[in-house]
Design an enzyme around this catalytic site. Structure first.
Site, mmCIF file in Angstrom:
data_model
loop_
_atom_site.group_PDB
_atom_site.id
_atom_site.type_symbol
_atom_site.label_atom_id
_atom_site.label_comp_id
_atom_site.label_asym_id
_atom_site.label_seq_id
_atom_site.Cartn_x
_atom_site.Cartn_y
_atom_site.Cartn_z
ATOM 1 N N GLY A 39 44.702 35.200 40.908
ATOM 2 C CA GLY A 39 44.959 36.423 41.401
ATOM 3 C C GLY A 39 46.043 36.382 42.141
ATOM 4 O O GLY A 39 46.109 37.005 42.945
ATOM 5 N N SER A 82 49.507 36.878 41.631
ATOM 6 C CA SER A 82 50.618 37.507 40.888
ATOM 7 C C SER A 82 51.186 38.459 42.263
ATOM 8 O O SER A 82 52.256 39.128 41.988
ATOM 9 C CB SER A 82 50.426 38.507 39.596
ATOM 10 O OG SER A 82 49.464 39.135 39.819
ATOM 11 N N ARG A 83 50.285 38.911 43.001
ATOM 12 C CA ARG A 83 50.415 39.746 44.224
ATOM 13 C C ARG A 83 49.426 39.790 45.251
ATOM 14 O O ARG A 83 48.387 39.015 45.066
ATOM 15 C CB ARG A 83 50.673 41.380 43.499
ATOM 16 C CG ARG A 83 49.218 41.743 42.994
ATOM 17 C CD ARG A 83 49.267 43.388 42.369
ATOM 18 N NE ARG A 83 50.109 43.003 41.032
ATOM 19 C CZ ARG A 83 49.388 43.018 39.879
ATOM 20 N NH1 ARG A 83 48.106 42.940 39.844
ATOM 21 N NH2 ARG A 83 49.970 43.216 38.765
ATOM 22 N N GLY A 84 49.686 40.796 46.037
ATOM 23 C CA GLY A 84 48.463 40.994 47.117
ATOM 24 C C GLY A 84 48.016 39.648 47.881
ATOM 25 O O GLY A 84 48.797 38.764 48.264
ATOM 26 N N GLY A 89 46.139 37.240 47.158
ATOM 27 C CA GLY A 89 46.492 36.195 46.378
ATOM 28 C C GLY A 89 47.607 35.178 46.576
ATOM 29 O O GLY A 89 47.973 33.845 46.667
ATOM 30 N N ASP A 104 43.338 34.812 32.317
ATOM 31 C CA ASP A 104 42.418 35.900 32.556
ATOM 32 C C ASP A 104 41.046 35.289 33.028
ATOM 33 O O ASP A 104 40.459 34.441 32.266
ATOM 34 C CB ASP A 104 42.052 36.872 31.469
ATOM 35 C CG ASP A 104 40.959 37.767 31.496
ATOM 36 O OD1 ASP A 104 40.371 37.689 32.403
ATOM 37 O OD2 ASP A 104 41.190 38.802 30.542
ATOM 38 N N TYR A 144 31.421 46.732 42.117
ATOM 39 C CA TYR A 144 32.132 45.906 43.030
ATOM 40 C C TYR A 144 31.300 45.267 44.219
ATOM 41 O O TYR A 144 31.219 44.019 44.338
ATOM 42 C CB TYR A 144 33.523 46.457 43.646
ATOM 43 C CG TYR A 144 34.195 45.692 44.400
ATOM 44 C CD1 TYR A 144 35.337 44.758 44.180
ATOM 45 C CD2 TYR A 144 34.289 46.043 45.800
ATOM 46 C CE1 TYR A 144 35.996 44.074 45.052
ATOM 47 C CE2 TYR A 144 35.073 45.252 46.835
ATOM 48 C CZ TYR A 144 35.988 44.323 46.363
ATOM 49 O OH TYR A 144 36.623 43.602 47.111
ATOM 50 N N LYS A 193 30.507 41.331 44.512
ATOM 51 C CA LYS A 193 30.846 40.540 45.697
ATOM 52 C C LYS A 193 29.645 39.901 46.324
ATOM 53 O O LYS A 193 29.570 38.868 46.852
ATOM 54 C CB LYS A 193 31.543 41.390 46.492
ATOM 55 C CG LYS A 193 32.876 41.732 46.216
ATOM 56 C CD LYS A 193 33.796 40.424 45.887
ATOM 57 C CE LYS A 193 35.539 40.710 45.762
ATOM 58 N NZ LYS A 193 36.114 39.499 45.243
#
Ligand code: NAP
Length: 253
Positions: free
Chosen positions: A12, A14-16, A18, A69, A165, A169
């Site tokens: 993860g 690709s952004r944020g 991560g 994925d 979620y 978690k």
């Protein structure tokens, strides 16, 4: 540099968060596998694996962007195989890929419930399982699971990020100390890191209206903690489930 020559997979990224963690590890000398699904920019959710890879390349680190994925065993196994073909080793795994579904149970289709569990929880299991044989052979490794206070917070009994979620978690938290117990004898550290405050990321912006974005922070503390945890093996810090603020306070970061 504290991670010179180490190889880190960040899911993860690709952004944020991560992406911020991948750049942070690279600044400390690590070579990075940038792993996520997006290869072509989507204006609603900016960021691709190739953009992150370009920024890491600019830091003069080796970088391998791999479309993956985490909810698919085949995709995860292919990603780890490509990592080992390119670098011959894997020292750090950051299980960061995550999705939420901000609706109550009654409005959650089974398909959404399954996706949220598959990405957040089964993804962490699949990626960990895929890197463990190499880490065991190396007699060293560090796995960092990114979780959330949604796992244990109960504001009037409800969580805004949706129960799928929170449940996923909570599973990530349990998975962390269970795997730490299993992997300790192979000198592999397994820890769980969660933000104390909401971190301003593309994903959060997608879900939360501008007027409701209060008290959000940059990923700086999460990145510091990820760098600290990435340096651990089972002789150091392992089996903890803690927030970025706790880890910064406990270890003077
Ligand atoms: P984000 O901006 O939405 O980024 C999520 C990342 O996960 C993206 O790179 C996305 O890439 C990737 N991803 C989603 N589904 C995937 C899949 N099936 N396979 C592989 N990658 C996938 O979210 P964020 O805010 O940075 O959150 C990152 C992590 O921190 C998540 O685990 C989240 O639960 C946790 N967290 C964040 C906050 C916060 O305040 N931001 C708070 C608590 C916990 P692609 O779409 O390109 O695949």
């Amino acid at each position: 540099m504290r991670l010179d020559g180490k190889v880190a997979i960040v899911t993860g990224s690709s952004r944020g968060l991560g992406k911020a963690i991948a750049l942070g590890l690279a600044k400390e000398g690590a070579n990075i596998v940038v792993s996520a699904r997006t290869e072509v920019e989507n204006p609603q959710l900016p960021g691709t694996i190739h953009k992150t890879a370009e920024e890491i390349q600019a830091l003069k680190r080796r970088v391998l962007p791999i479309k993956c994925d985490v909810s698919s065993e085949q995709s995860v196994n292919d990603m780890v195989k490509k990592t080992l073909d390119e670098f011959g080793r894997v020292d750090i795994l950051v299980n960061n890929a995550g999705v939420a579904f901000y609706y109550p149970v009654i409005e959650t289709p089974l398909k959404r419930w399954e996706i949220v569990l598959r990405v957040n929880l089964i993804g962490a299991f699949l990626c960990s399982k895929a890197v463990l044989p190499k880490m065991i052979e190396q007699k060293r490794g560090s796995i960092i699971n990114i979780s959330s206070l949604a796992a244990n917070e109960r504001e009037g009994g409800k969580v805004s990020t949706g129960l799928a979620y929170a449940v996923a978690k909570a599973g990530v938290d349990r998975f962390t100390w269970g795997l730490a117990a299993e992997a300790g004898c192979f000198n592999i550290a397994v820890n769980c890191l969660k933000p104390q405050q909401v971190v301003d990321t593309e994903g959060m912006r997608f879900w939360v209206k501008e007027e409701e974005r209060k008290g959000w922070v940059t990923p700086e503390k999460m990145v510091k903690c990820a760098i600290f945890l990435a340096q651990q093996d089972a002789k150091g810090v392992t089996g903890i489930v803690a927030t970025d603020e706790e880890i910064c306070a406990w270890h003077g970061l």
